[in-house]
Every structure is written in C-alpha cells, then in structure tokens.
Design a protein around this motif. Structure first.
Motif, PDB file in Angstrom:
ATOM      1  N   VAL A 173       0.911  -1.218   0.000  1.00 14.09           N
ATOM      2  CA  VAL A 173      -0.089  -0.078  -0.278  1.00 14.09           C
ATOM      3  C   VAL A 173       1.016   1.264  -0.038  1.00 14.09           C
ATOM      4  O   VAL A 173       1.797   1.316   0.776  1.00 14.09           O
ATOM      5  CB  VAL A 173      -0.879   0.038   1.267  1.00 14.09           C
ATOM      6  CG1 VAL A 173      -1.929   1.129   1.261  1.00 14.09           C
ATOM      7  CG2 VAL A 173      -1.903  -0.984   1.344  1.00 14.09           C
ATOM      8  N   TYR A 174       0.701   2.238  -0.925  1.00 14.27           N
ATOM      9  CA  TYR A 174       1.295   3.299  -1.253  1.00 14.27           C
ATOM     10  C   TYR A 174       0.411   4.631  -0.864  1.00 14.27           C
ATOM     11  O   TYR A 174      -0.806   4.570  -0.803  1.00 14.27           O
ATOM     12  CB  TYR A 174       1.856   3.342  -2.414  1.00 14.27           C
ATOM     13  CG  TYR A 174       3.099   2.286  -2.753  1.00 14.27           C
ATOM     14  CD1 TYR A 174       4.366   2.642  -2.598  1.00 14.27           C
ATOM     15  CD2 TYR A 174       2.407   1.157  -3.368  1.00 14.27           C
ATOM     16  CE1 TYR A 174       5.098   1.564  -2.790  1.00 14.27           C
ATOM     17  CE2 TYR A 174       3.251   0.349  -3.734  1.00 14.27           C
ATOM     18  CZ  TYR A 174       4.779   0.271  -3.342  1.00 14.27           C
ATOM     19  OH  TYR A 174       5.425  -0.755  -3.768  1.00 14.27           O
ATOM     20  N   VAL A 175       1.180   5.764  -0.327  1.00 11.06           N
ATOM     21  CA  VAL A 175       0.126   6.956  -0.066  1.00 11.06           C
ATOM     22  C   VAL A 175       0.539   7.960  -1.204  1.00 11.06           C
ATOM     23  O   VAL A 175       1.559   8.223  -1.642  1.00 11.06           O
ATOM     24  CB  VAL A 175       0.822   7.454   1.243  1.00 11.06           C
ATOM     25  CG1 VAL A 175       0.218   8.910   1.485  1.00 11.06           C
ATOM     26  CG2 VAL A 175       0.563   6.522   2.309  1.00 11.06           C
ATOM     27  N   ASN A 176      -0.657   8.697  -1.524  1.00 13.51           N
ATOM     28  CA  ASN A 176      -0.631   9.629  -2.500  1.00 13.51           C
ATOM     29  C   ASN A 176      -1.815  10.681  -2.007  1.00 13.51           C
ATOM     30  O   ASN A 176      -2.976  10.423  -1.899  1.00 13.51           O
ATOM     31  CB  ASN A 176      -1.250   9.256  -3.763  1.00 13.51           C
ATOM     32  CG  ASN A 176      -1.247   9.910  -4.887  1.00 13.51           C
ATOM     33  OD1 ASN A 176      -1.150  11.391  -4.725  1.00 13.51           O
ATOM     34  ND2 ASN A 176      -1.232   9.565  -6.123  1.00 13.51           N
ATOM     35  N   PRO A 177      -1.435  12.074  -2.172  1.00 19.10           N
ATOM     36  CA  PRO A 177      -2.136  13.110  -1.499  1.00 19.10           C
ATOM     37  C   PRO A 177      -3.260  13.363  -2.524  1.00 19.10           C
ATOM     38  O   PRO A 177      -4.180  14.274  -2.355  1.00 19.10           O
ATOM     39  CB  PRO A 177      -1.174  14.158  -1.234  1.00 19.10           C
ATOM     40  CG  PRO A 177      -0.124  13.835  -2.141  1.00 19.10           C
ATOM     41  CD  PRO A 177       0.109  12.563  -2.205  1.00 19.10           C
ATOM     42  N   ASP A 178      -2.934  13.013  -3.933  1.00 22.51           N
ATOM     43  CA  ASP A 178      -3.945  13.398  -4.918  1.00 22.51           C
ATOM     44  C   ASP A 178      -5.268  12.607  -4.785  1.00 22.51           C
ATOM     45  O   ASP A 178      -5.444  11.756  -5.515  1.00 22.51           O
ATOM     46  CB  ASP A 178      -3.158  13.257  -6.190  1.00 22.51           C
ATOM     47  CG  ASP A 178      -3.971  13.741  -7.359  1.00 22.51           C
ATOM     48  OD1 ASP A 178      -5.145  14.549  -7.271  1.00 22.51           O
ATOM     49  OD2 ASP A 178      -3.903  13.438  -8.562  1.00 22.51           O
ATOM     50  N   VAL A 179      -6.115  13.115  -3.989  1.00 21.77           N
ATOM     51  CA  VAL A 179      -7.470  12.397  -3.922  1.00 21.77           C
ATOM     52  C   VAL A 179      -8.300  12.613  -5.158  1.00 21.77           C
ATOM     53  O   VAL A 179      -8.930  11.542  -5.648  1.00 21.77           O
ATOM     54  CB  VAL A 179      -8.303  12.944  -2.703  1.00 21.77           C
ATOM     55  CG1 VAL A 179      -9.586  12.372  -2.413  1.00 21.77           C
ATOM     56  CG2 VAL A 179      -7.426  12.753  -1.486  1.00 21.77           C
ATOM     57  N   VAL A 180      -8.579  13.881  -5.612  1.00 20.26           N
ATOM     58  CA  VAL A 180      -9.400  14.076  -6.799  1.00 20.26           C
ATOM     59  C   VAL A 180      -8.569  13.107  -7.849  1.00 20.26           C
ATOM     60  O   VAL A 180      -9.513  12.456  -8.628  1.00 20.26           O
ATOM     61  CB  VAL A 180      -8.943  15.493  -7.433  1.00 20.26           C
ATOM     62  CG1 VAL A 180      -9.805  15.860  -8.683  1.00 20.26           C
ATOM     63  CG2 VAL A 180      -9.655  16.456  -6.292  1.00 20.26           C
ATOM     64  N   GLY A 181      -7.397  13.037  -8.137  1.00 18.77           N
ATOM     65  CA  GLY A 181      -6.945  12.322  -9.287  1.00 18.77           C
ATOM     66  C   GLY A 181      -7.332  10.805  -9.171  1.00 18.77           C
ATOM     67  O   GLY A 181      -7.625   9.942 -10.095  1.00 18.77           O
ATOM     68  N   CYS A 182      -6.921  10.400  -8.083  1.00 19.93           N
ATOM     69  CA  CYS A 182      -7.072   9.149  -7.785  1.00 19.93           C
ATOM     70  C   CYS A 182      -8.788   8.461  -7.755  1.00 19.93           C
ATOM     71  O   CYS A 182      -9.049   7.412  -8.419  1.00 19.93           O
ATOM     72  CB  CYS A 182      -6.562   8.509  -6.401  1.00 19.93           C
ATOM     73  SG  CYS A 182      -4.868   8.533  -6.077  1.00 19.93           S
ATOM     74  N   GLU A 183      -9.492   9.348  -7.332  1.00 16.59           N
ATOM     75  CA  GLU A 183     -10.983   9.050  -7.600  1.00 16.59           C
ATOM     76  C   GLU A 183     -11.550   9.350  -9.125  1.00 16.59           C
ATOM     77  O   GLU A 183     -12.386   8.181  -9.388  1.00 16.59           O
ATOM     78  CB  GLU A 183     -11.904   9.661  -6.570  1.00 16.59           C
ATOM     79  CG  GLU A 183     -11.700   9.569  -5.199  1.00 16.59           C
ATOM     80  CD  GLU A 183     -12.592  10.100  -4.011  1.00 16.59           C
ATOM     81  OE1 GLU A 183     -13.527   9.619  -3.625  1.00 16.59           O
ATOM     82  OE2 GLU A 183     -12.692  11.279  -3.930  1.00 16.59           O
ATOM     83  N   VAL A 184     -11.226   9.971  -9.645  1.00 16.48           N
ATOM     84  CA  VAL A 184     -11.687  10.277 -11.018  1.00 16.48           C
ATOM     85  C   VAL A 184     -10.914   9.411 -11.945  1.00 16.48           C
ATOM     86  O   VAL A 184     -11.688   8.655 -12.781  1.00 16.48           O
ATOM     87  CB  VAL A 184     -10.987  11.730 -11.644  1.00 16.48           C
ATOM     88  CG1 VAL A 184     -11.264  11.862 -13.188  1.00 16.48           C
ATOM     89  CG2 VAL A 184     -11.663  12.974 -10.859  1.00 16.48           C
ATOM     90  N   ALA A 185      -9.645   8.662 -11.624  1.00 11.03           N
ATOM     91  CA  ALA A 185      -9.153   7.639 -12.686  1.00 11.03           C
ATOM     92  C   ALA A 185      -9.746   6.331 -12.093  1.00 11.03           C
ATOM     93  O   ALA A 185     -10.175   5.445 -12.754  1.00 11.03           O
ATOM     94  CB  ALA A 185      -7.961   7.503 -12.053  1.00 11.03           C
ATOM     95  N   GLY A 186     -10.357   6.358 -10.955  1.00  9.39           N
ATOM     96  CA  GLY A 186     -10.842   4.969 -10.309  1.00  9.39           C
ATOM     97  C   GLY A 186     -12.492   4.849 -11.058  1.00  9.39           C
ATOM     98  O   GLY A 186     -12.789   3.768 -11.365  1.00  9.39           O
TER      99      GLY A 186
END
Length: 336
Positions: A173-186
C-alpha cells in the motif's frame, strides 16, 4: 488500545478488504443479510460473491449496523456509489467523532456528480476522508497473488496510519495526496473497461484493444487534470495500473459488461444476469455531464454512454475499426 476497523458492505471487494484488515487488527464486516453474516462467522466463506475462497478466521461479521460501527476507529465504506450516501447516513447515527472514513468505491454519485470523498465530507463533516484504489482484483488477492494499492488523502498522518492497517508483504500500500486524481481515475477506468470489453465481444484484435485502452488513458487523464488531479497520478497505480487490470482481466465486471454488449446482448439483459454492480454503466452518464461542464472531449466515454443509455450497439461504437466494416476511423468512433 488496538485499532478496530468496521467495513460496511459484504460484496467481493468489501469482504476482501475486511479479510486483509483482520490479519492486522480486530475487524468486523457489516452485511445486509443475516445469512451472510452467519456464513462468514461459522464457515469463514462468502460463497455468493467469493465462491471457493476462505476468509481469515478472526474476521467477524454482523447484520447489525450499530454493532459494526459504534466502536470502530476506522470506518471503511465498500458499497456501490448509488447506495453510498444512504449507507453513510445510516452509519452517521452510530460512528464516533473524528473517525476516518475510507472509501473503496470507484464511481461518481448520480445527480450531484460528486466523488465519494466529497459525499463523506457532506455527510460526516470533520471526519478525515480517504480512498483506497488501484489494480486490485479480489480473487487474486485472496489466493495470495502480489498486488499494490494506493491510499489517497491530504492528511499524511491519517494516510500513514491507514497504510499500517492494510499494508502486507503481498499487498503493498502506497500513499498519494492526490485524492481528486485517484478518484477520477478509479471512476473513469470502469467506463473505458466497458469499451475494452466490447472489443473482446466483437472479436477485435489486440492491436485494436490496446489502442482503445491507451486512448482511454488519455481521456481519463484529460478530465482528471481538468478537475484538479495531478498528471503523475494517471500514470501510476490508481490510473494506468487500475485501467490495465480492469480492461484485461476476465474477472472485471465492467469488461464483462462490454464483452456481452459486443456479443449482441442488450444492457438490460446484461445487468439482469449479473450478481454484482458494474459501476461503469451509471458512471458513463455522469462522465458525459462532467465532459460538458469542464469542456473536455471524451470520445470513447461518449460511445460507451451511447451504447449503455441511448440504444446504440457495440458495432456502432466500433464502426470502421473491425473487420468487415468499410471506411476509415470516423471522428466519433470509439478510438480516435
């Protein structure tokens, strides 16, 4: 005091995440049906969604939402986007203040076009909101194949604590502060996966499918950046990684939907025959609204939307791209 985790949602992914967490900390899974909760507690299985797999013996299940949530130090939401808000509102009656809420849902809310962490912020203001995403096929994780995921949240302290709960030798498990990018991609990768599945159903070659996946990544990245996501996110686990897994795997629900559409079945027939939710069908409608709002062209998503909601066929979407059809690539055909 040890951290206690509550997972809301007894589907394949919610159950798998609960199974992972239970290897590290006390974990309880909420399931709507008493029978499922009893099955998990007595047999350590979930045969409806994960047939043939055994769950960690320490995982406890309940059909009583208050029992699951009221003592939780971390609340994990594993329900489809269409029921996310209502389930969270029920949890709000029992969850303690400031408890972090982690979304497993890869979709967008109908009507509001909100991402799931935005829904969390509306329903439970003050609670840290995070998302777990990446190329994670439930059955492969249960069988012990190596996998990687991303926890996205702007709060690094919360992110590190959540990482400790879920990170294991074969589940990185890695950490990424980009919530918007991660959710839009998903969310968007599910729409592209339907397009990739159509290629399979129509008998298109691997070259065609690769072109669709690659151009789909471009669409995902353009909309994600327009909404505030960071470009690097879309080439990582939450973007390209998840997109490849979902478009290529026979376990992918959204790819399966596309394949059946390519074989000539209607969207109504496909959905009626499925045991689980394929988020890409409803997401395609929201994505086209976002396309208009942000002024971003999404030709592949537009074709998927037309097939799922406007009566078009997979052959229409792939016009000029499969053998036996005359003509070159049209401006509005699936790949461009």
């Amino acid at each position: 005091m040890r951290i206690r985790v509550a997972v809301v949602g007894g589907g394949s992914w919610g159950t798998t995440v609960a199974h992972l967490a239970s290897q590290q900390v006390p974990t309880v899974l909420w399931a709507r049906r008493d029978e499922l909760a009893d099955e998990i507690n007595s047999k350590h299985t979930n045969e409806r969604y994960l047939p043939g797999f055994h769950l960690h013996p320490e995982l406890r299940a309940t059909a009583d939402l208050a029992d699951a949530v009221e003592r939780a130090d971390v609340l994990v939401m594993g329900v489809p986007s269409q029921g996310f808000r209502s389930a969270l509102e029920r949890c709000a009656q029992h969850v303690r203040a400031w408890v972090p809420v982690l979304s497993l849902t890869k979709g967008l809310e109908q009507g509001t076009r909100l991402r799931m962490t935005q829904v969390i912020n509306e329903v439970l203001p003050g609670h840290p909101a995070a998302v777990l995403t990446g190329p994670n096929l439930a059955k492969e994780i249960l069988v012990g194949d190596a996998a990687a995921a991303v926890i996205a949240t702007p709060d690094l302290i919360v992110a590190n604590q959540l990482q400790r709960i879920f990170h294991q030798n074969l589940f990185r498990v890695y950490v990424n502060p980009d919530v918007v990018g991660c959710e839009v991609a998903g969310a968007l990768k599910n729409v592209i996966a339907i397009a990739a599945g159509m290629a399979d159903g129509l008998g298109a070659g691997d070259n065609t499918k690769a072109a669709v996946i690659t151009r789909g990544l471009a669409e995902l990245s353009r909309l994600g950046e327009a909404m505030g996501g960071q470009f690097a996110t879309f080439s990582g686990l939450a973007g390209m990684g998840d997109l490849i897994a979902t478009c290529m795997s026979s376990q992918s629900r959204n790819r399966y939907v596309g394949e059946q559409l390519g074989r000539g079945h209607t969207i109504e027939e496909v959905i009626a025959d499925m045991n689980m939710v394929a988020e890409g069908v409803k997401t395609s409608k929201v994505v086209m609204e976002l396309s208009s709002e942000y002024g971003v062209e999404l030709p592949i998503c537009a074709e998927v939307h037309a097939v799922c909601h406007e009566g078009a066929t997979a052959q229409d979407a792939y016009r000029g791209l499969i053998r036996g059809q005359a003509g070159g690539v049209e401006h509005h055909s699936l790949a461009y």
